[in-house]
Design a protein around this motif. Structure first.
Motif, PDB file in Angstrom:
ATOM      1  N   ASP A 122       0.842  -1.195   0.000  1.00  0.00           N
ATOM      2  CA  ASP A 122       0.000   0.000   0.000  1.00  0.00           C
ATOM      3  C   ASP A 122       0.878   1.246   0.000  1.00  0.00           C
ATOM      4  O   ASP A 122       1.871   1.322   0.735  1.00  0.00           O
ATOM      5  CB  ASP A 122      -0.898   0.041   1.239  1.00  0.00           C
ATOM      6  CG  ASP A 122      -2.117  -0.848   1.106  1.00  0.00           C
ATOM      7  OD1 ASP A 122      -2.347  -1.394   0.006  1.00  0.00           O
ATOM      8  OD2 ASP A 122      -2.855  -0.999   2.096  1.00  0.00           O
ATOM      9  N   LEU A 123       0.515   2.230  -0.827  1.00  0.00           N
ATOM     10  CA  LEU A 123       1.266   3.474  -0.871  1.00  0.00           C
ATOM     11  C   LEU A 123       1.004   4.292   0.381  1.00  0.00           C
ATOM     12  O   LEU A 123      -0.126   4.338   0.878  1.00  0.00           O
ATOM     13  CB  LEU A 123       0.876   4.297  -2.100  1.00  0.00           C
ATOM     14  CG  LEU A 123       1.050   3.630  -3.460  1.00  0.00           C
ATOM     15  CD1 LEU A 123       0.797   4.644  -4.571  1.00  0.00           C
ATOM     16  CD2 LEU A 123       2.418   2.991  -3.619  1.00  0.00           C
ATOM     17  N   CYS A 124       2.037   4.947   0.881  1.00  0.00           N
ATOM     18  CA  CYS A 124       1.927   5.802   2.061  1.00  0.00           C
ATOM     19  C   CYS A 124       1.972   7.278   1.694  1.00  0.00           C
ATOM     20  O   CYS A 124       2.122   8.127   2.574  1.00  0.00           O
ATOM     21  CB  CYS A 124       3.042   5.475   3.049  1.00  0.00           C
ATOM     22  SG  CYS A 124       3.001   3.780   3.655  1.00  0.00           S
ATOM     23  N   ASN A 125       1.877   7.571   0.405  1.00  0.00           N
ATOM     24  CA  ASN A 125       1.845   8.955  -0.062  1.00  0.00           C
ATOM     25  C   ASN A 125       0.752   9.146  -1.091  1.00  0.00           C
ATOM     26  O   ASN A 125       0.364   8.206  -1.790  1.00  0.00           O
ATOM     27  CB  ASN A 125       3.177   9.350  -0.713  1.00  0.00           C
ATOM     28  CG  ASN A 125       4.273   9.569   0.287  1.00  0.00           C
ATOM     29  OD1 ASN A 125       5.245   8.821   0.302  1.00  0.00           O
ATOM     30  ND2 ASN A 125       4.141  10.582   1.114  1.00  0.00           N
ATOM     31  N   ILE A 126       0.288  10.376  -1.179  1.00  0.00           N
ATOM     32  CA  ILE A 126      -0.625  10.754  -2.246  1.00  0.00           C
ATOM     33  C   ILE A 126       0.061  10.537  -3.595  1.00  0.00           C
ATOM     34  O   ILE A 126       1.212  10.928  -3.783  1.00  0.00           O
ATOM     35  CB  ILE A 126      -1.047  12.222  -2.091  1.00  0.00           C
ATOM     36  CG1 ILE A 126      -2.040  12.360  -0.928  1.00  0.00           C
ATOM     37  CG2 ILE A 126      -1.623  12.792  -3.381  1.00  0.00           C
ATOM     38  CD1 ILE A 126      -2.323  13.791  -0.524  1.00  0.00           C
ATOM     39  N   ALA A 127      -0.647   9.896  -4.501  1.00  0.00           N
ATOM     40  CA  ALA A 127      -0.160   9.712  -5.876  1.00  0.00           C
ATOM     41  C   ALA A 127      -1.376   9.733  -6.787  1.00  0.00           C
ATOM     42  O   ALA A 127      -2.083   8.730  -6.923  1.00  0.00           O
ATOM     43  CB  ALA A 127       0.604   8.404  -6.004  1.00  0.00           C
ATOM     44  N   TYR A 128      -1.641  10.891  -7.383  1.00  0.00           N
ATOM     45  CA  TYR A 128      -2.809  11.080  -8.245  1.00  0.00           C
ATOM     46  C   TYR A 128      -2.368  11.366  -9.669  1.00  0.00           C
ATOM     47  O   TYR A 128      -1.498  12.206  -9.903  1.00  0.00           O
ATOM     48  CB  TYR A 128      -3.649  12.261  -7.750  1.00  0.00           C
ATOM     49  CG  TYR A 128      -4.707  11.885  -6.735  1.00  0.00           C
ATOM     50  CD1 TYR A 128      -6.061  12.009  -7.038  1.00  0.00           C
ATOM     51  CD2 TYR A 128      -4.365  11.404  -5.485  1.00  0.00           C
ATOM     52  CE1 TYR A 128      -7.041  11.672  -6.126  1.00  0.00           C
ATOM     53  CE2 TYR A 128      -5.331  11.054  -4.559  1.00  0.00           C
ATOM     54  CZ  TYR A 128      -6.672  11.193  -4.883  1.00  0.00           C
ATOM     55  OH  TYR A 128      -7.638  10.840  -3.969  1.00  0.00           O
ATOM     56  N   GLN A 129      -2.964  10.658 -10.600  1.00  0.00           N
ATOM     57  CA  GLN A 129      -2.771  10.906 -12.023  1.00  0.00           C
ATOM     58  C   GLN A 129      -4.143  11.118 -12.657  1.00  0.00           C
ATOM     59  O   GLN A 129      -5.058  10.308 -12.437  1.00  0.00           O
ATOM     60  CB  GLN A 129      -2.066   9.724 -12.694  1.00  0.00           C
ATOM     61  CG  GLN A 129      -1.825   9.876 -14.185  1.00  0.00           C
ATOM     62  CD  GLN A 129      -0.821  10.968 -14.514  1.00  0.00           C
ATOM     63  OE1 GLN A 129       0.250  11.035 -13.916  1.00  0.00           O
ATOM     64  NE2 GLN A 129      -1.174  11.832 -15.455  1.00  0.00           N
ATOM     65  N   ASP A 130      -4.310  12.191 -13.401  1.00  0.00           N
ATOM     66  CA  ASP A 130      -5.590  12.497 -14.059  1.00  0.00           C
ATOM     67  C   ASP A 130      -6.737  12.601 -13.056  1.00  0.00           C
ATOM     68  O   ASP A 130      -7.879  12.239 -13.353  1.00  0.00           O
ATOM     69  CB  ASP A 130      -5.924  11.435 -15.107  1.00  0.00           C
ATOM     70  CG  ASP A 130      -4.834  11.272 -16.151  1.00  0.00           C
ATOM     71  OD1 ASP A 130      -4.148  12.277 -16.451  1.00  0.00           O
ATOM     72  OD2 ASP A 130      -4.656  10.154 -16.656  1.00  0.00           O
ATOM     73  N   GLY A 131      -6.416  13.071 -11.843  1.00  0.00           N
ATOM     74  CA  GLY A 131      -7.445  13.281 -10.837  1.00  0.00           C
ATOM     75  C   GLY A 131      -7.853  12.046 -10.061  1.00  0.00           C
ATOM     76  O   GLY A 131      -8.799  12.100  -9.257  1.00  0.00           O
ATOM     77  N   LYS A 132      -7.138  10.924 -10.248  1.00  0.00           N
ATOM     78  CA  LYS A 132      -7.490   9.681  -9.557  1.00  0.00           C
ATOM     79  C   LYS A 132      -6.241   9.072  -8.931  1.00  0.00           C
ATOM     80  O   LYS A 132      -5.144   9.174  -9.497  1.00  0.00           O
ATOM     81  CB  LYS A 132      -8.105   8.685 -10.539  1.00  0.00           C
ATOM     82  CG  LYS A 132      -9.394   9.166 -11.177  1.00  0.00           C
ATOM     83  CD  LYS A 132      -9.901   8.152 -12.187  1.00  0.00           C
ATOM     84  CE  LYS A 132     -11.177   8.639 -12.860  1.00  0.00           C
ATOM     85  NZ  LYS A 132     -11.660   7.678 -13.874  1.00  0.00           N
ATOM     86  N   PRO A 133      -6.387   8.398  -7.758  1.00  0.00           N
ATOM     87  CA  PRO A 133      -5.215   7.736  -7.168  1.00  0.00           C
ATOM     88  C   PRO A 133      -4.696   6.656  -8.105  1.00  0.00           C
ATOM     89  O   PRO A 133      -5.469   5.930  -8.734  1.00  0.00           O
ATOM     90  CB  PRO A 133      -5.750   7.151  -5.858  1.00  0.00           C
ATOM     91  CG  PRO A 133      -7.233   7.108  -6.006  1.00  0.00           C
ATOM     92  CD  PRO A 133      -7.604   8.202  -6.938  1.00  0.00           C
ATOM     93  N   VAL A 134      -3.371   6.557  -8.219  1.00  0.00           N
ATOM     94  CA  VAL A 134      -2.798   5.643  -9.209  1.00  0.00           C
ATOM     95  C   VAL A 134      -2.876   4.189  -8.780  1.00  0.00           C
ATOM     96  O   VAL A 134      -2.833   3.288  -9.618  1.00  0.00           O
ATOM     97  CB  VAL A 134      -1.327   5.997  -9.546  1.00  0.00           C
ATOM     98  CG1 VAL A 134      -1.200   7.409 -10.066  1.00  0.00           C
ATOM     99  CG2 VAL A 134      -0.415   5.771  -8.353  1.00  0.00           C
ATOM    100  N   GLY A 135      -2.949   3.928  -7.481  1.00  0.00           N
ATOM    101  CA  GLY A 135      -2.910   2.558  -7.015  1.00  0.00           C
ATOM    102  C   GLY A 135      -4.255   1.865  -7.137  1.00  0.00           C
ATOM    103  O   GLY A 135      -5.277   2.506  -7.363  1.00  0.00           O
TER     104      GLY A 135
END
Length: 239
Positions: free
Chosen positions: A63-76
């Protein structure tokens, strides 16, 4: 010679310089169902990825512990990448298709600072407050204080908010304190960009055994105990 990025060898530090518009955040877990090394991963067209490891992550479940948004959606998968977890920073570097910015005090994907349009991105991490003499205390507010005392390989994002350029900045050397890494970033700005000031900002991302960078010019990982990663900061165009 590549025209959409520049590789810079900075004496033990490796830098990929590119425009913010050439960045996309990628979940290797979403694509492969498991962590991969960047050197072993390929995009949907079968081309190798260029880029650097990104978010801190839970090594037991990825699970990611940081914000990661691409195109307005979380990448994970699911909501993975929708929060900045405690100890992993409360800042984001983001691109809204017109301006590159670093914002503090962002812990959730519901923040108005996170851009929502297609072609935008937001990556979380720990602000290094390059020009603030009180940077260590500010680091401790949202970053794990233990990171300041340890030595490790390091990765981070340096940005120029005037030129909208991103510098993926890593070292595989395992003897680096956060202060060493931060000083290297500042010295690079001063002596190689011949500049300084708040248009230059930087954020620490995951390092340690996760530190890795790949492009046509370099393929580098930590020599001991390197590990695959679930999410990367990739280049859209590697030409």
């Amino acid at each position: 010679m590549a025209t959409n990025y520049t590789y810079i060898d900075y004496g033990g530090y490796h830098i990929i310089k590119t425009k913010a518009s050439n960045i996309r955040l990628v979940s290797l877990n979403r694509q492969y169902g498991e962590n991969k090394y960047i050197r072993d991963a390929k995009d949907a067209l079968g081309k190798p990825y260029y880029g650097m490891n990104a978010s801190f992550f839970n090594t037991s479940n990825s699970d990611l512990c940081n914000i990661a948004y691409q195109d307005g959606k979380p990448v994970g998968p699911g909501t993975q990448g929708s929060t900045n977890a405690s100890g992993c920073g409360a800042s984001i570097v983001c691109w809204n298709k017109s301006k590159l910015k670093l914002y503090d005090g962002v812990t959730s994907g519901s923040s108005s600072y996170i851009p929502t349009l297609r072609g935008t991105w937001a990556q979380g991490g720990i602000n290094l407050n390059l020009w603030d003499t009180n940077w260590e205390n500010k680091f401790k507010e949202h970053g794990d204080p233990g990171l300041l005392d340890g030595i490790s390989a390091r990765t981070g994002i340096l940005i120029n908010t005037n030129s909208n350029e991103v510098y993926l900045f890593m070292t595989p050397a395992i003897n680096q304190t956060v202060a060493d890494y931060r000083n290297a970033v500042i010295n690079y700005i001063k002596y190689f960009e011949k500049s300084s000031g708040t248009k230059w900002q930087a954020m620490l991302t995951d390092g340690g055994a996760s530190a890795q960078m790949v492009c046509a010019d370099v393929d580098v990982q930590v020599l001991l105990k390197n590990r695959p990663v679930p999410q990367i900061i990739a280049l859209k165009d590697t030409n």
